[in-house]
Motif scaffolding. Structure first.
Motif, PDB file in Angstrom:
ATOM      1  N   TYR A  34       0.846  -1.191   0.000  1.00 15.91           N
ATOM      2  CA  TYR A  34       0.000   0.000   0.000  1.00 15.91           C
ATOM      3  C   TYR A  34       0.884   1.244   0.000  1.00 15.91           C
ATOM      4  CZ  TYR A  34      -3.833  -3.050   1.457  1.00 15.91           C
ATOM      5  OH  TYR A  34      -4.783  -4.035   1.509  1.00 15.91           O
ATOM      6  N   TYR A  36       0.648   5.422   0.763  1.00  8.13           N
ATOM      7  CA  TYR A  36      -0.058   6.592   1.251  1.00  8.13           C
ATOM      8  C   TYR A  36       0.895   7.774   1.144  1.00  8.13           C
ATOM      9  CZ  TYR A  36      -3.897   3.986   3.475  1.00  8.13           C
ATOM     10  OH  TYR A  36      -5.010   3.216   3.710  1.00  8.13           O
ATOM     11  N   GLN A  38       1.428  11.986   2.834  1.00  5.56           N
ATOM     12  CA  GLN A  38       0.958  13.005   3.751  1.00  5.56           C
ATOM     13  C   GLN A  38       1.576  14.333   3.340  1.00  5.56           C
ATOM     14  OE1 GLN A  38       1.901  12.570   7.954  1.00  5.56           O
ATOM     15  NE2 GLN A  38       0.113  13.783   8.536  1.00  5.56           N
ATOM     16  N   GLY A  43      -4.004  15.312   6.712  1.00  4.35           N
ATOM     17  CA  GLY A  43      -4.114  13.902   7.017  1.00  4.35           C
ATOM     18  C   GLY A  43      -3.557  13.065   5.876  1.00  4.35           C
ATOM     19  N   PRO A  44      -3.090  11.861   6.165  1.00  4.78           N
ATOM     20  CA  PRO A  44      -2.582  10.988   5.100  1.00  4.78           C
ATOM     21  C   PRO A  44      -3.648  10.706   4.047  1.00  4.78           C
ATOM     22  CG  PRO A  44      -1.956  10.152   7.245  1.00  4.78           C
ATOM     23  CD  PRO A  44      -2.932  11.266   7.475  1.00  4.78           C
ATOM     24  N   TYR A  46      -4.645   7.939   0.938  1.00  2.00           N
ATOM     25  CA  TYR A  46      -4.411   6.669   0.241  1.00  2.00           C
ATOM     26  C   TYR A  46      -4.113   6.950  -1.224  1.00  2.00           C
ATOM     27  CZ  TYR A  46      -5.746   2.528  -2.445  1.00  2.00           C
ATOM     28  OH  TYR A  46      -5.772   1.488  -3.346  1.00  2.00           O
ATOM     29  N   TYR A  87       4.586   7.048   2.002  1.00  2.00           N
ATOM     30  CA  TYR A  87       4.761   5.877   2.843  1.00  2.00           C
ATOM     31  C   TYR A  87       4.424   4.607   2.070  1.00  2.00           C
ATOM     32  CZ  TYR A  87       4.503   9.261   6.674  1.00  2.00           C
ATOM     33  OH  TYR A  87       4.713  10.319   7.525  1.00  2.00           O
ATOM     34  N   ARG A  91       0.924  -4.959   4.173  1.00  2.00           N
ATOM     35  CA  ARG A  91      -0.062  -5.477   5.101  1.00  2.00           C
ATOM     36  C   ARG A  91      -0.708  -6.728   4.550  1.00  2.00           C
ATOM     37  NH1 ARG A  91       0.686  -4.844   9.752  1.00  2.00           N
ATOM     38  NH2 ARG A  91      -1.452  -5.481  10.157  1.00  2.00           N
ATOM     39  N   THR A  99      -3.606  -3.058  11.530  1.00  4.25           N
ATOM     40  CA  THR A  99      -3.356  -1.632  11.687  1.00  4.25           C
ATOM     41  C   THR A  99      -2.330  -1.200  10.650  1.00  4.25           C
ATOM     42  OG1 THR A  99      -1.558  -1.976  13.240  1.00  4.25           O
ATOM     43  CG2 THR A  99      -3.758  -1.784  14.158  1.00  4.25           C
ATOM     44  N   LEU A 100      -2.401   0.025  10.258  1.00  5.86           N
ATOM     45  CA  LEU A 100      -1.406   0.584   9.351  1.00  5.86           C
ATOM     46  C   LEU A 100      -0.248   1.118  10.173  1.00  5.86           C
ATOM     47  CD1 LEU A 100      -3.548   2.574   6.770  1.00  5.86           C
ATOM     48  CD2 LEU A 100      -2.481   0.339   6.468  1.00  5.86           C
ATOM     49  N   PHE A 102       2.923   3.347   9.933  1.00  7.56           N
ATOM     50  CA  PHE A 102       3.609   4.326   9.101  1.00  7.56           C
ATOM     51  C   PHE A 102       5.041   4.454   9.591  1.00  7.56           C
ATOM     52  CE2 PHE A 102       0.161   6.226   6.618  1.00  7.56           C
ATOM     53  CZ  PHE A 102      -0.953   5.780   7.297  1.00  7.56           C
ATOM     54  N   GLY A 103       5.979   4.170   8.704  1.00  3.08           N
ATOM     55  CA  GLY A 103       7.384   4.358   9.042  1.00  3.08           C
ATOM     56  C   GLY A 103       7.774   5.803   8.797  1.00  3.08           C
TER      57      GLY A 103
END
Lengths: 112, 114
Positions: A34, A36, A38, A43-44, A46, A87, A91, A99-100, A102-103
């Motif tokens: 996935y 994403y 930001q 907010g992030p 998708y 990101y 998953r 849960t996602l 985020f690194g």
């Protein structure tokens, strides 16, 4: 969950393609990739996801290598508004709970 | 179709006060997630809720923090007796059934504790 590795930052000229790499060498067969992003102070958002085939939508393309150990997010014609932290997240499945995580992501700076 | 709505956008509290953050998911979404982003840090998962149920609160601090998603109305993240370290951006996300990995985020609530 498979760990992902992304470059800390990248630069791209406006109008050019931005190619953001992600390594996920420990990905397992039922894990999706996935993406994403930001944008600062928002907010992030998708972007796209895939399992093993290349995917394209109105925002980006996702290229996943045949061995699935890495992938590349492509923004075909980057604009200044694409400046953001991107990101890459791996998953399990699409319908299973998870849960996602985020690194640190890749900070993409698009310049005029 | 309205997106995820969070309010207030900005919230200022003094130490020891309570903070209530509200989140209305996208229409048709029954899963809500709360994340916290401390200044200059990444997003951290806090809690995952479905209507009237907490599914996963593994990221919630053990004390002072609670979350709910009632049958009617928005999801609420409640922080009691706020401290300066609670100052952060709090993001809510929602997803439809069967698509938990595709989450749609709100604009966030920025909490400042004086």
């Amino acid at each position: 969950d498979a760990k992902t590795t992304q470059p800390t930052s990248m630069d791209c000229a406006e109008g050019r393609a931005a190619n953001l790499p992600c390594n996920h060498s420990t990905i397992s067969g039922n894990e999706y990739v996935y993406w994403y992003r930001q944008i600062h102070s928002q907010g992030p958002q998708y972007i796209i996801h895939g399992l093993k085939n290349n995917e394209t939508n109105e925002m980006a393309s996702l290229i996943i290598t045949e061995d699935r150990k890495s992938s590349t997010l492509i923004l075909p014609h980057a604009t200044l508004r694409d400046t953001a932290v991107y990101y890459c997240i791996v998953r399990v499945g699409n319908s299973g709970y998870s849960t996602l995580t985020f690194g640190k992501g890749t900070m993409l700076l698009v310049s005029p | 179709n309205a997106g995820v709505m969070q309010n207030p956008r900005h919230l200022v509290r003094r130490r020891g006060q309570e903070a209530r953050l509200r989140c209305s998911p996208m229409k048709g979404h029954s899963h809500v997630y709360w994340y916290r982003q401390l200044p200059e840090e990444g997003l951290k998962f806090m809690v995952y809720l479905q209507k009237e149920n907490i599914i996963d609160e593994s990221g919630m601090p053990k004390e002072r923090f609670s979350a709910e998603f009632p049958k009617e109305g928005p999801s609420i993240l409640r922080i009691q007796q706020v401290v300066r370290g609670d100052s952060a951006a709090y993001f809510c996300a929602s997803s439809p059934i069967g698509q938990q990995n595709i989450q749609y985020f709100g604009a966030g609530t920025r909490l400042s504790v004086l």
